[in-house]
Design an enzyme around this catalytic site. Structure first.
Site, PDB file in Angstrom:
ATOM      1  N   GLU A  75       0.807  -1.230   0.000  1.00  0.00           N
ATOM      2  CA  GLU A  75       0.000   0.000   0.000  1.00  0.00           C
ATOM      3  C   GLU A  75       0.836   1.275   0.000  1.00  0.00           C
ATOM      4  OE1 GLU A  75      -0.516  -2.588   1.988  1.00  0.00           O
ATOM      5  OE2 GLU A  75      -2.631  -3.178   1.921  1.00  0.00           O
ATOM      6  N   PHE A 137     -11.029  -6.725  14.945  1.00  0.00           N
ATOM      7  CA  PHE A 137      -9.987  -7.228  14.058  1.00  0.00           C
ATOM      8  C   PHE A 137      -9.705  -6.199  12.962  1.00  0.00           C
ATOM      9  CE2 PHE A 137      -8.796  -9.689  10.206  1.00  0.00           C
ATOM     10  CZ  PHE A 137      -7.527 -10.043  10.638  1.00  0.00           C
ATOM     11  N   GLN A 138      -8.452  -5.881  12.776  1.00  0.00           N
ATOM     12  CA  GLN A 138      -7.985  -4.909  11.775  1.00  0.00           C
ATOM     13  C   GLN A 138      -8.600  -3.526  11.932  1.00  0.00           C
ATOM     14  OE1 GLN A 138      -8.091  -6.798   7.865  1.00  0.00           O
ATOM     15  NE2 GLN A 138      -6.054  -7.616   8.285  1.00  0.00           N
ATOM     16  N   LYS A 187     -17.259  -0.559   6.741  1.00  0.00           N
ATOM     17  CA  LYS A 187     -17.734  -1.601   5.833  1.00  0.00           C
ATOM     18  C   LYS A 187     -19.252  -1.580   5.704  1.00  0.00           C
ATOM     19  CE  LYS A 187     -16.971  -6.438   4.687  1.00  0.00           C
ATOM     20  NZ  LYS A 187     -16.276  -7.689   5.024  1.00  0.00           N
ATOM     21  N   MET A 501      24.378   8.541   1.521  1.00  0.00           N
ATOM     22  CA  MET A 501      24.245   9.833   2.174  1.00  0.00           C
ATOM     23  C   MET A 501      24.531   9.712   3.671  1.00  0.00           C
ATOM     24  SD  MET A 501      23.898  12.956   1.763  1.00  0.00           S
ATOM     25  CE  MET A 501      23.014  13.617   0.363  1.00  0.00           C
TER      26      MET A 501
HETATM   27  C1  LIG Z   1      12.523   5.574   4.573  1.00  0.00           C
HETATM   28  C2  LIG Z   1      13.826   6.190   4.912  1.00  0.00           C
HETATM   29  N1  LIG Z   1      14.641   5.597   5.797  1.00  0.00           N
HETATM   30  C3  LIG Z   1      15.841   6.162   6.094  1.00  0.00           C
HETATM   31  C4  LIG Z   1      16.223   7.343   5.529  1.00  0.00           C
HETATM   32  C5  LIG Z   1      17.540   7.988   5.885  1.00  0.00           C
HETATM   33  N2  LIG Z   1      18.412   8.054   4.698  1.00  0.00           N
HETATM   34  C6  LIG Z   1      18.538   9.179   3.954  1.00  0.00           C
HETATM   35  S1  LIG Z   1      19.547   8.966   2.633  1.00  0.00           S
HETATM   36  C7  LIG Z   1      19.864   7.384   3.064  1.00  0.00           C
HETATM   37  C8  LIG Z   1      20.794   6.542   2.243  1.00  0.00           C
HETATM   38  C9  LIG Z   1      20.224   6.200   0.934  1.00  0.00           C
HETATM   39  O1  LIG Z   1      21.034   5.189   0.367  1.00  0.00           O
HETATM   40  P1  LIG Z   1      20.881   4.834  -1.152  1.00  0.00           P
HETATM   41  O2  LIG Z   1      19.476   4.603  -1.496  1.00  0.00           O
HETATM   42  O3  LIG Z   1      21.829   3.736  -1.478  1.00  0.00           O
HETATM   43  O4  LIG Z   1      21.316   6.185  -1.866  1.00  0.00           O
HETATM   44  P2  LIG Z   1      22.767   6.872  -1.884  1.00  0.00           P
HETATM   45  O5  LIG Z   1      22.782   7.901  -0.802  1.00  0.00           O
HETATM   46  O6  LIG Z   1      23.783   5.808  -1.680  1.00  0.00           O
HETATM   47  O7  LIG Z   1      22.833   7.509  -3.234  1.00  0.00           O
HETATM   48  C10 LIG Z   1      19.184   7.030   4.222  1.00  0.00           C
HETATM   49  C11 LIG Z   1      19.274   5.722   4.885  1.00  0.00           C
HETATM   50  C12 LIG Z   1      15.304   7.934   4.645  1.00  0.00           C
HETATM   51  N3  LIG Z   1      15.548   9.115   4.068  1.00  0.00           N
HETATM   52  N4  LIG Z   1      14.129   7.339   4.332  1.00  0.00           N
END
Ligand SMILES: Cc1ncc(C[n+]2csc(CCOP(=O)(O)OP(=O)(O)O)c2C)c(N)n1
Ligand SMILES: [Mg+2]
Lengths: 588, 183
Positions: A75, A137-138, A187, A501
């Protein structure tokens, strides 16, 4: 609410009656009324997933061939796809889920749409009215859960109000500053019957809209024009609002007439062509140093449809210390929220920019511009000096190849991380609304499902996803949906083997303690095949262009796994909490 | 409705929200007219919480119009914060109107019920003290008596202070209600 039964048509054959919207009153079940109302709103696409509490709706759905339902695999993806559709088309995106876990899975997607002001309507099933509040439920309190991440939400208490609620929800989602609206339908309300009169008057939310979108005040426009005439180092800062209100030509007219350079925020990118002589770049945490330097010395900011988010301002007290601010926004609560505006203009960006472009005198900022270009050239020269020959594909290689192979016509949807910042910085945005990303919430896993919505909303467009190896794995299951729907998206994974990042922050601020940031990937070529799609892996620079070309020639969704440098960084960078003029630059 | 007020609020000069000077907080009374629909009050309270309003009292009750609730909130905030808060509250779809008064500008009243310990010996003394503040004795029991007082917040405070020595067993305060003065 004004629904009173006057005429009753006893046939009750909803299946037959519903194929075309007529103004006849007839008795229908809530599930059918929901579909009828969606058809009347012009909905053609819904992204959803069935379950117990929404089953009556799914039972009615096949009777409405106009409503194309896309069965996602999670979803969250339904909400992102609806969001992507909305961003690409300007129309309201729709997603559907069942109660409990279905609804909670929507939450991340709704929060993403809320932060970026995109019009989405979410429909959730709810347990029957007699069970609400009894931990059935749910059952989850979806209203309570989504209160802070929706513009408005409804629990439908009676089938008689259902149609009105649907129309009201659409109107709210797209009016003023757009945003997501959720409708929770028990529902038993979906089963309950009532007389449906398509043309029955809808409770007016016009009032809400009217009070929210006034025309720009002429005195304010005049004051702004006077400030613009006096400014010596002015800049325009353009945000998402310019894209949301389709104000590209007005923005351009203002910039060209006044000769004022344009800065665009992350979500404002593509509203102003990158190759325009007045384009400067993106401000803030990962903007080029010369853009932040410009903000450091500007004496006037004309801010349009942006909210001076902390990623843009850095340390607020040191942001644009010499500048007066003219701030145009449709949302009164944004004016003076972060920075005091000397001229706040409460208006839609399009109307305000048009009025301002009309009111200003032609200007000439040759000296200011040449100073800025000088700074830019120095920065670029330094970057050239620092660049070393590398064997593997670089982010710019990949982005340039996408641009060239698609003649710059592609819509590029990025995920969240380093690759997102590289994409924002180095892609040549020349077409309005060709850049789509999760800015405010920064939701990893956004790009793939959002791109599905983008492509289905704009089937004629070429859609590229640029994702990281981390984020791509967060909604990877949607490859199945893309395959089922025959939706054609091209995916470039910038695979650095890291949550890049976060690793970069660890490198800069946590003594290179790479705690839980190395991340593995499946074999994307095999994975693509397993989903019935095409995959490629590119490890050498010289193969980038050919791979992108091949992806464009191959029908269906194609994934290219680009092995990029593992520990490359996004430069420059403003450390969190610092002034934007205090940037970390690459060391020599 | 709304438009002029919103514009006024917007045009009025305000300082940056992000730099609320320390020590500039004071009391404000917000009066909201809210469509009495599912979740409307939740939304109001949610915005107050999310925007970190420092709430002193919150009163919900009917207004002059059927289906419209009147919500009175006293917050302790710097002016810049409270104006931003009003704008956030105005965005709630159910909210029809938001009026903002610095403390004391509107007519403000509160009701309190105070259960005080008493003996046969000091009962009439307490009642007399109450009368001095316009309070009525609404319940008499062998060891307690309950006073009802209405007035401005500080009047209620004063009475409470005077009752303290006798022993306040229970206290129920309504929170502040407010209505604008006519010129
Ligand atoms: C749902 C979610 N969880 C954690 C983060 C924290 N976060 C920001 S950038 C990042 C790394 C992203 O890694 P990747 O997709 O490999 O991209 P890269 O930075 O290596 O280009 C994380 C974990 C986030 N922004 N969103
Ligand atoms: Mg990565």
């Amino acid at each position: 609410m004004t629904t009173t039964a006057t005429v009753t048509q006893e046939s009750g054959d909803a299946r037959r009656a519903s194929t075309h919207a007529t103004d006849e009153a007839r008795e229908l079940a809530g599930s059918h009324i929901l579909c009828e109302a969606l058809v009347r709103e012009g909905v053609e696409l819904l992204y959803g997933y069935p379950g117990g509490a929404i089953m009556p709706f799914y039972d009615a759905l096949p009777a409405y061939p106009r409503l194309h339902h896309v069965l996602v695999r999670h979803e969250q993806a339904a909400a992102h796809a609806a969001d992507g559709y909305a961003r690409a088309t300007g129309k309201v995106g729709v997603c559907v889920a069942t109660s409990g876990p279905g609804a909670t899975n929507l939450v991340t997607g709704l929060a993403t749409a809320y932060m970026d002001s995109t019009p989405v309507v979410a429909i959730t099933g709810q347990v029957g009215r007699p069970f609400i509040g009894r931990d059935a439920f749910q059952e989850t309190d979806v209203l309570g859960l989504t209160l802070p991440i929706t513009k408005h939400n409804f629990l439908v208490r009676r089938v008689e109000e259902l149609a009105d609620v649907v129309h009201e929800a659409f109107q709210l989602a797209r009016s003023g500053r757009p945003g997501p609206v959720l409708i929770d339908v028990p529902k038993d309300v979906q089963f309950a019957k009532t007389v449906y009169r398509p043309a029955a008057s809808v409770r007016s939310i016009e009032l809400y809209r009217a009070t929210r979108v006034p025309q720009p005040a002429p005195e304010a426009i005049q004051r702004a024009a006077r400030l613009i005439a006096q400014a010596r180092r002015p800049v325009i800062m353009s945000g998402h609002g310019v894209i949301l209100s389709n104000a590209y030509s007005e923005l351009r007219a203002l910039a060209e007439k006044t000769n004022i350079p344009v800065i665009t925020t992350l979500l404002g990118l593509s509203a102003f062509p990158v190759d325009h002589p007045l384009f400067l770049g993106m401000p803030g945490m990962h903007g080029p140093a010369f853009v932040n330097r410009a903000i450091g010395v500007t004496d006037l900011i004309i801010g349009v449809g942006l909210r001076f988010d902390d990623r843009v301002t850095g340390k607020v007290s040191e942001f644009a210390p010499q500048a007066q601010i003219i701030h145009i926004d449709i949302d009164p609560s944004e004016l003076n929220k972060v920075k005091p505006a000397i001229v706040p203009i409460l208006a839609d960006a399009k109307a305000a920019l048009a009025a301002l472009a009309e009111a200003v005198e032609p200007g000439d900022h040759r000296e200011w511009l040449s100073e800025l270009r000088q700074w830019e050239a120095e920065e670029q020269e330094r970057a050239r000096r620092l660049s070393r020959p590398v064997p593997y594909p670089t982010p710019t290689d990949i982005l340039d190849a996408i641009y060239e192979v698609t003649d710059g016509e592609a819509i590029v949807v990025s995920d969240v991380g380093q690759h997102q910042m590289w994409t924002a910085r180095f892609y040549k945005w020349t077409h309005p609304n060709s850049h789509i990303t999760s800015g405010g919430l920064g939701t990893m896993g956004f790009a793939l499902p959002a791109a599905m919505g983008v492509k289905m909303g704009r089937p004629e467009a070429t859609v590229w996803v640029v994702a990281g190896d981390g984020g791509f794995q967060m909604n990877i299951q949607e490859l199945a949906t893309l395959r089922d729907e025959g939706v054609e998206i091209k995916v470039a994974i910038m695979n650095n083997g890291y949550l890049g990042m976060v690793r970069q922050w660890q490198e800069f601020f946590h003594q290179r303690n790479y705690s839980e940031t190395p991340i593995s990937s499946p074999d994307y070529v095999k994975l693509a095949e397993a989903y019935g799609l095409t995959g490629m892996r590119v490890e050498r620079r010289e193969d980038v262009q050919a791979a992108v070309q091949k992806a464009m020639q191959t029908p269906g969704t194609v994934i290219i796994d680009f092995a990029i440098e593992a520990e490359a960084n996004v430069y420059p960078m403003v450390p969190p909490g610092a002034a934007i003029t205090d940037m970390i630059i690459e060391s020599e | 409705m709304g438009l002029n007020m919103t514009e006024q609020a917007v045009i009025s000069a305000r300082a940056g929200q992000a730099d609320i000077p320390p020590g500039s907080a004071r009391l404000y009374t917000l009066v909201l007219l809210v469509d009495d629909r599912q979740g409307a009050i939740d939304r109001v309270v949610n915005v107050l919480r999310r925007r970190r309003a420092n709430m002193r009292t919150l009163v919900v009750g009917p207004s002059e119009e059927a289906g419209v609730a009147r919500v009175t909130v006293v917050v302790d905030d710097a002016e810049v914060g409270v104006e931003h808060l009003s704008e956030q509250l105005r965005k709630i779809v159910d909210v029809r109107q938001v009026l903002l008064f610095p403390a004391g500008q509107a007519i403000e009243r509160e009701l309190a019920l105070v259960k005080v310990s008493c003996t046969a010996a000091n009962r009439s003394e307490i009642i007399e003290l109450g009368q001095h503040f316009g309070a009525q004795a609404v319940d008499l029991a062998p060891e307690t008596l309950t006073l009802q007082v209405t007035g401005k917040g500080e009047q209620v405070e004063q009475l409470l202070e005077r009752l303290q020595p006798y022993g306040i067993r229970e206290l129920a305060r309504s929170g502040c209600l407010a209505i604008a003065r006519d010129e």
